[in-house]
Design an enzyme around this catalytic site. Structure first.
Site, PDB file in Angstrom:
ATOM      1  N   ASP A 227      53.725  71.491 -14.090  1.00 18.03           N
ATOM      2  CA  ASP A 227      55.173  71.260 -14.272  1.00 18.03           C
ATOM      3  C   ASP A 227      55.845  72.519 -14.835  1.00 18.03           C
ATOM      4  O   ASP A 227      57.067  72.631 -14.808  1.00 18.03           O
ATOM      5  CB  ASP A 227      55.407  70.099 -15.252  1.00 18.03           C
ATOM      6  CG  ASP A 227      55.917  68.850 -14.548  1.00 18.03           C
ATOM      7  OD1 ASP A 227      56.364  68.965 -13.388  1.00 18.03           O
ATOM      8  OD2 ASP A 227      55.896  67.758 -15.165  1.00 18.03           O
TER       9      ASP A 227
ATOM     10  N   LYS B  15      55.021  60.710  -6.625  1.00 18.38           N
ATOM     11  CA  LYS B  15      54.177  61.894  -6.754  1.00 18.38           C
ATOM     12  C   LYS B  15      52.756  61.588  -6.264  1.00 18.38           C
ATOM     13  O   LYS B  15      52.139  62.375  -5.555  1.00 18.38           O
ATOM     14  CB  LYS B  15      54.146  62.369  -8.220  1.00 18.38           C
ATOM     15  CG  LYS B  15      55.463  63.029  -8.622  1.00 18.38           C
ATOM     16  CD  LYS B  15      55.610  63.244 -10.123  1.00 18.38           C
ATOM     17  CE  LYS B  15      57.020  63.765 -10.429  1.00 18.38           C
ATOM     18  NZ  LYS B  15      57.312  63.889 -11.859  1.00 18.38           N
TER      19      LYS B  15
ATOM     20  N   GLN C  57      54.569  62.519 -17.437  1.00 19.98           N
ATOM     21  CA  GLN C  57      55.930  62.148 -17.024  1.00 19.98           C
ATOM     22  C   GLN C  57      56.826  62.001 -18.252  1.00 19.98           C
ATOM     23  O   GLN C  57      56.485  61.310 -19.205  1.00 19.98           O
ATOM     24  CB  GLN C  57      55.867  60.827 -16.225  1.00 19.98           C
ATOM     25  CG  GLN C  57      57.184  60.404 -15.623  1.00 19.98           C
ATOM     26  CD  GLN C  57      57.684  61.364 -14.544  1.00 19.98           C
ATOM     27  OE1 GLN C  57      56.926  61.823 -13.696  1.00 19.98           O
ATOM     28  NE2 GLN C  57      58.965  61.677 -14.573  1.00 19.98           N
TER      29      GLN C  57
END
Ligand code: NDP
Length: 295
Positions: free
Chosen positions: A120, A53, A97
């Site tokens: 997200d 990422k 994450q």
């Protein structure tokens, strides 16, 4: 018949090119898009995802900030960092994450992220907005699937769509997006009786199961669009060590009309949509700044 294969790498490269142009325009306006990524613990797969990422951000001209914490990190410390990132106007996206170590309340952490920076799309408020078909940050993997369908000109409205998997990060938001786009959606999971009965009716079949080569050609309607979200590493057999999807690609491609491969299908699109969400957030911040300045 052999299915048309959607090249996720090529599509992703094209979309990332467009994102880089938008990021450069923002930077020229004095608002460089910035994504903050938090990694807690030493899960090797998570470390790879975070690295990918961060690299993708750099290539697209998006600034990235990385915060690493040990497996035994104090949740209070992580929450306090989140509060600081929420308050920082130079940060446009915040990503934690998953999975988190057991001492963390995952839902509480996700809900501590400012919804305007929740790139997200996992905050309960963004999930609720998605279910109401209102503007929200859409979770990256199902968003990437919709982008794939759009670019290969699959008309979703009116189709029978079947999603296998009901996770919060893939299956459920995927079903909501397909519903919002006008499909008649069936969600299957481990308690579904006669899975093949459902899959054989699907004009669009999305698999998010986590079981290698689980869906075989005989479970697919001839001409169907098959989108394989699964990423699995084969443990034994001649292909041991290789990555594969939830779909048995060799038998499925002889029946399906359109199919995505693994690797090189949905995977690259997930990070692409994360970059897009970060740029969208920065564009909103730049517009709000200009409005406040009377421009
Ligand atoms: P989860 O383990 O959270 O969910 C798996 C789902 O599959 C569950 O809903 C489960 O049902 C269902 N399932 C399990 N076994 C069966 C079965 N025998 N028949 C029908 N349904 C079954 O996984 P995720 O949603 O997080 O991920 C799914 C896959 O997608 C994984 O391979 C993952 O690596 C991959 N992935 C890929 C991404 C990408 O970028 N391409 C991003 C995210 C994930 P139940 O709810 O009843 O347990």
């Amino acid at each position: 018949m052999t299915a048309r294969i959607i090249d996720g790498n090529a599509l992703s490269a094209r979309v990332r090119g467009e994102i880089a142009v938008r990021a450069a325009a923002l930077t020229a306006r004095g608002v460089q898009p910035c994504l903050a990524v938090m990694l807690v613990g030493a899960d090797p797969a998570s470390a790879v995802y975070v690295r990918n990422k961060v690299t993708a951000c750099e290539k697209a001209g998006i600034r990235s900030l990385r915060f690493d914490y040990p497996q035994d990190a104090d949740p209070a410390e992580v929450m306090s960092r989140l509060a600081a990132l929420n308050a920082d106007p130079a940060v446009h996206g915040i990503l934690v994450q998953l999975p988190l170590p057991p001492q963390f309340d995952e839902a509480a952490v996700l809900e501590a992220i400012d919804i305007r920076k929740d790139v997200d799309g996992f905050h309960a408020e963004n999930v609720g907005r998605l279910s109401q078909n209102r503007e929200s940050f859409i979770p990256c993997t199902p968003h990437g699937v919709m982008k794939m369908l759009e670019t290969v000109d699959v008309k979703v409205a009116g189709t029978e769509a079947v999603v296998i998997g009901r996770s919060n990060i893939v299956g459920k938001p995927m079903a909501m997006l397909l519903t919002n786009a006008g499909a008649t959606v069936t969600v299957c999971h481990s308690r579904t009786r006669d899975l093949a009965f459902h899959t054989r009716r699907a004009d669009i079949l999305v698999t998010a199961i986590g079981k290698p080569r689980f869906v075989t050609g005989d479970m697919i309607k001839p001409g169907a669009v098959v989108i394989d979200v699964g990423i699995n590493r084969l443990k034994d057999g001649p292909d041991a060590g290789k990555l594969c999807g939830d779909v048995d690609f060799e038998s499925a491609k002889e029946v399906a009309g359109v199919i995505t491969p693994v690797p090189g299908g949905v995977g690259p699109m997930t990070i692409t949509m994360l970059l897009e969400n970060t740029v969208i957030s920065a564009e909103r911040a730049a517009s709000a700044r200009d409005l406040a300045a009377g421009k």
